[in-house]
Each structure stands twice: as structure tokens, then as C-alpha cells.
Design an enzyme around this catalytic site. Structure first.
Site, short mmCIF file in Angstrom:
data_model
loop_
_atom_site.label_atom_id
_atom_site.label_comp_id
_atom_site.label_asym_id
_atom_site.label_seq_id
_atom_site.Cartn_x
_atom_site.Cartn_y
_atom_site.Cartn_z
N ARG A 46 0.85 -0.74 0.13
CA ARG A 46 -0.30 -0.11 0.06
C ARG A 46 1.39 1.43 0.35
O ARG A 46 0.74 2.37 -0.85
CB ARG A 46 -1.19 0.16 1.33
CG ARG A 46 -1.87 1.59 1.39
CD ARG A 46 -2.64 1.19 2.30
NE ARG A 46 -3.06 0.58 3.51
CZ ARG A 46 -2.17 0.94 4.73
NH1 ARG A 46 -1.22 2.12 4.63
NH2 ARG A 46 -2.08 -0.22 5.69
N TYR A 98 -17.09 16.33 -14.94
CA TYR A 98 -17.89 14.79 -14.83
C TYR A 98 -18.94 14.49 -13.52
O TYR A 98 -18.65 15.17 -12.36
CB TYR A 98 -16.80 13.88 -14.65
CG TYR A 98 -17.15 12.53 -14.28
CD1 TYR A 98 -17.28 11.74 -15.64
CD2 TYR A 98 -16.55 11.81 -13.49
CE1 TYR A 98 -17.65 10.28 -15.63
CE2 TYR A 98 -17.16 10.50 -13.37
CZ TYR A 98 -17.18 9.88 -14.30
OH TYR A 98 -17.56 8.16 -14.02
N ASP A 170 -7.95 18.33 -14.15
CA ASP A 170 -8.42 17.31 -14.30
C ASP A 170 -7.93 17.05 -16.21
O ASP A 170 -8.37 17.53 -16.08
CB ASP A 170 -10.03 16.66 -14.10
CG ASP A 170 -10.04 14.81 -14.40
OD1 ASP A 170 -9.85 14.76 -15.77
OD2 ASP A 170 -11.82 15.31 -14.00
N LYS A 195 -9.67 5.85 -19.31
CA LYS A 195 -9.81 6.61 -20.47
C LYS A 195 -8.87 6.22 -22.08
O LYS A 195 -8.52 5.58 -21.19
CB LYS A 195 -10.36 7.87 -20.38
CG LYS A 195 -10.99 8.14 -19.42
CD LYS A 195 -12.55 7.44 -19.44
CE LYS A 195 -13.33 7.48 -17.87
NZ LYS A 195 -13.75 8.65 -17.25
C1 LIG Z 1 -14.10 8.75 -16.65
C2 LIG Z 1 -13.73 10.76 -15.89
C3 LIG Z 1 -13.63 10.34 -14.31
C4 LIG Z 1 -13.79 9.42 -13.13
O1 LIG Z 1 -12.64 8.37 -13.45
P1 LIG Z 1 -12.81 6.81 -12.96
O2 LIG Z 1 -12.13 6.26 -13.84
O3 LIG Z 1 -14.29 6.22 -13.54
O4 LIG Z 1 -13.55 6.55 -11.93
C5 LIG Z 1 -12.71 12.00 -13.74
N1 LIG Z 1 -12.98 12.94 -14.77
C6 LIG Z 1 -13.66 12.63 -15.77
C7 LIG Z 1 -13.24 14.06 -16.17
C8 LIG Z 1 -14.12 11.85 -16.06
O5 LIG Z 1 -14.16 11.76 -17.77
#
Ligand SMILES: *Cc1c(COP(=O)(O)O)cnc(C)c1O
Length: 386
Positions: A46, A98, A170, A195
Site C-alpha cells: 500500500r 464529470y 482534471d 480513458k
Molecule cells: C471518467 C472520468 C472521471 C472518473 O474516473 P473513473 O476512473 O471512472 O473513476 C473523472 N474525470 C473525468 C473527466 C472522467 O471522464
């Protein structure tokens, strides 16, 4: 080293003990310590795992940071980052984030006493006006999901610095291939690596990267304390995916330009949201801060045309949530990814019920164009009431 070489050779990209060109998966929870009370490099997975560590050093390199942290999901990375703040702290948040981040803020973090003001990040004076005595940070996405709005990272970071706030971006939609928020003045970059970075729709993972010593220490502490770490198998898989990011992005971009061109010239399409479209509101800022405009497109059909009919008549492009994979994915945000936002609020943000979001994959351009044309043709027996 330039970016595409870094994807493959950056950070820790081979095993120091054997020279293996693919980092081994160290599937161990604990490590043998040679002396009592020593300071071994590895103690417990961890706190630190060699496979995760290799990934973390690579992503720090790609985002021009000093430290990277890998989490079990993008949401976990965002949660750990917000955990730097305490009850009574105020954070300015972009108005188009998101859906899961919106839920995390409203249903979880507010219960712990964090305060938020939602602001349109395209409006710099609104950002500055939202700063309060207890404001500690500004958090936003650019391009946003699903409206692809563009926020000026450099200008917002300047406002933040003037008021001693941290800037968190982000960077999921742009990827480090197209945009490096830390180089533009941000303090923390977060990613849903699920993604584009993973890139193959076979992994859920998240990242946080910083170029600030103190924040790095804090994030390391929080990652270990909260414990939402990425396991070694998924760390390996993510590093594997990242190696081809550049090659994938180039095809994503080519296909996206072809589809935008098709949609722009079709009378059944009312509106396109794409940062690379010179008619789009965010175009100039996007051109300034991004290398390319990414591979996400949102669009609206003419009033009266049914987006469900369009989508259900596609053969290759899959109806699915998520984005950034090699396969093209399409969805209706109002019903799917952004269904958690109350309709009235959604409409106020500009997310129409008819909005379609397309994540353009790396299939052959000819096949994608034929599929979109087929979907559009299926609408022809409907009447358009302008
Ligand atoms: C999908 C997404 C998230 C969340 O990520 P997860 O891996 O699904 O927890 C956060 N920000 C954006 C812009 C996203 O597209």
C-alpha cells in the site's frame, strides 16, 4: 527526450535487476526486511510497490511533475486530492465537471464540511469574484465533459497564485499528449487513466501528479492513509497502455477531424461542440494551450430529429458510457453519464436532452464515416421542424 520517446523510455521503464524491458508485476503485499528498524526501500505494497512506482515515475515525467500517484480509479485520485483540504475550506469548481465528480462533491465531500462554489471557468472575472477568505483551491476540467468547454489554465493559475490558492486540473480529456497543465501554472493534475491513458477499455485507474514538494508529500501521505491504491497488475497494464498513447492519439485525431468535417456539412446536425472548430467559443484558448484538440465531439441534431434513432442505426460505433478507448463509443449524456444531475440543472448548464457525445476511436476512417452517414440517413424519414 521528446514526448513519444518518453512514453516508452520515460520514468522507470525497465527492471533495474534484470533489464527486462517491461517492468515485472511485483505481486507481493510485503517485503523481507534485512535488519530490524532499518529503512528499506520497500515495506508494504500500500505504501509502495515497485510496479506501481514505475508507473508513477513515468506519469510524473509525462506531466512534467516531480511525483505521480496511482489510484484504483479516477474518482479515487480526485477524492485523495480533495482530502488535502479540511472542514471549512472553500473550493471553486468548474460548472461542467464529470458527473461522478459532481456526485463526490455534493453527496460526499460536503458531508465532511468542504464548501464549494460552482463557476463558469470560461469567465475569468467570475472565477476571481468567487474567491472568499476561506478559499483554498480551484478545480476544473478542460476540455469539459460533455460540452468540451475550454478554460484558460494559465490565466486561472495566475488568479490562483495571486490569492495563494492551489490549481487542480482534471486533464482526462486532453491527455498529457495534448496538454500539460503543470507547465501552464497548475499545481496538481488528475486523470481518469481509465480513458485515454489506459486506452483499451480494459482497466479502471486514476492518477494525481504534482510539481510541488509539499503537495507531493501530502499526496503520498493521503494515498497511503486512505489506501485507494492501484494494484500491481493494473499498474502494469496501465504502463503498457501508455506506451502507445502517441500512436493512438494521432489516429484518434485524424478520425475526429474527418467526422467533424462530415457533421459540420450535414444539415441534419444543428450544433457541434469541438474545440478544434474555429467557430467554437473555446477555439482560441484551446489553440494556445493544447497541441491538438482531442478526440471527443459532442453534437445536437436539428430539433425534432431523434438522437436515439441515430444511435440505434449505427453498426460499428458502440452505445456505451466511458471514452478514450480504441473503439468508438457514443452516448446520450442526459440519459447516461450525466443522468445523476437533475434535469433543470443540466439544462441550465447547457446539456440538452438531445446532446450526443462521441468518443472517436482508431478504427479505419472510411468505416467510421460510413457508420455516421448511415445513422444520419436513418433520420431522413423524419420531419425537421425548424
Ligand atoms: C471518467 C472520468 C472521471 C472518473 O474516473 P473513473 O476512473 O471512472 O473513476 C473523472 N474525470 C473525468 C473527466 C472522467 O471522464
Amino acid at each position: 527526450m521528446k514526448f513519444n520517446s518518453k512514453l516508452i523510455h520515460g520514468g522507470i521503464s525497465e527492471d533495474a535487476t534484470t533489464g527486462a524491458v517491461s517492468m515485472p508485476i511485483y505481486r507481493a503485499s510485503t517485503f523481507h526486511q534485512k535488519v530490524v528498524g532499518g529503512t528499506p526501500e520497500w515495506e508494504y505494497s500500500r505504501s509502495g510497490n515497485p510496479t506501481r512506482n514505475a508507473l508513477e515515475s513515468l506519469v510524473a515525467d509525462l506531466e512534467q511533475g516531480i511525483a505521480g500517484f496511482a489510484f484504483a480509479s479516477g474518482s479515487a485520485a480526485i477524492h485523495a486530492t480533495f482530502s488535502m483540504y479540511s472542514a471549512g475550506d472553500h473550493i471553486i469548481v468548474g460548472n461542467d465537471v464529470y458527473g461522478g465528480t459532481f456526485r463526490l462533491i455534493n453527496k460526499v465531500l460536503k458531508r465532511f464540511g468542504l464548501e464549494f462554489t460552482v463557476v463558469d471557468m470560461q469567465d475569468l472575472s467570475a472565477v476571481e469574484k468567487a474567491v472568499q477568505d476561506n478559499t483554498v483551491a480551484i478545480y476544473f476540467e478542460t476540455p469539459t465533459n460533455p460540452l468540451l468547454q475550454i478554460a484558460d489554465i494559465e490565466e486561472i493559475s495566475k488568479i490562483a497564485k495571486q490569492h495563494h490558492l492551489q490549481t487542480i486540473v482534471d486533464n482526462t480529456f486532453a491527455t498529457p499528449y495534448n496538454q500539460n497543465p503543470l507547465a501552464l501554472g497548475a499545481d496538481v493534475v488528475v486523470h481518469s487513466a481509465t480513458k485515454y491513458l489506459g486506452g483499451h477499455s480494459d482497466l479502471v485507474a486514476g492518477l494525481a501528479i504534482t510539481n510541488d514538494e509539499q503537495i507531493a508529500e501530502e499526496l503520498a501521505f493521503l494515498q497511503n492513509s486512505i489506501g485507494s491504491v492501484l494494484g500491481p497488475d493494473d499498474s502494469w497494464l496501465l504502463q503498457r497502455g501508455i506506451k502507445t498513447l502517441g500512436a493512438r492519439m494521432r489516429v484518434h485525431h485524424e478520425n475526429t477531424e474527418a467526422i467533424v468535417n462530415l457533421l459540420k456539412n450535414d444539415s441534419r446536425v444543428a450544433k457541434i461542440y469541438y474545440p478544434g472548430d474555429p467557430d467554437f467559443a473555446g477555439y482560441e484558448v484551446a489553440k494556445k494551450q493544447m497541441k491538438h484538440f482531442g478526440a471527443m465531439i459532442s453534437f445536437e441534431l436539428q430539433p425534432g430529429l431523434d438522437p436515439k434513432q441515430f444511435i440505434e442505426n449505427l453498426d460499428m460505433i458502440s452505445l456505451a458510457e466511458s471514452l478514450g478507448g480504441i473503439e468508438s463509443l457514443i452516448e446520450i449524456p442526459a440519459i447516461m453519464t450525466h443522468g445523476a444531475i437533475p434535469r433543470e440543472l443540466r439544462l441550465k448548464k447547457g446539456i440538452q436532452d438531445e446532446l450526443i457525445r462521441l468518443s472517436v476511436g482508431i478504427e479505419d476512417e472510411e468505416d467510421l464515416i460510413a457508420d455516421v452517414k448511415k445513422g444520419l440517413a436513418s433520420l431522413s424519414n423524419q420531419t425537421v421542424n425548424n
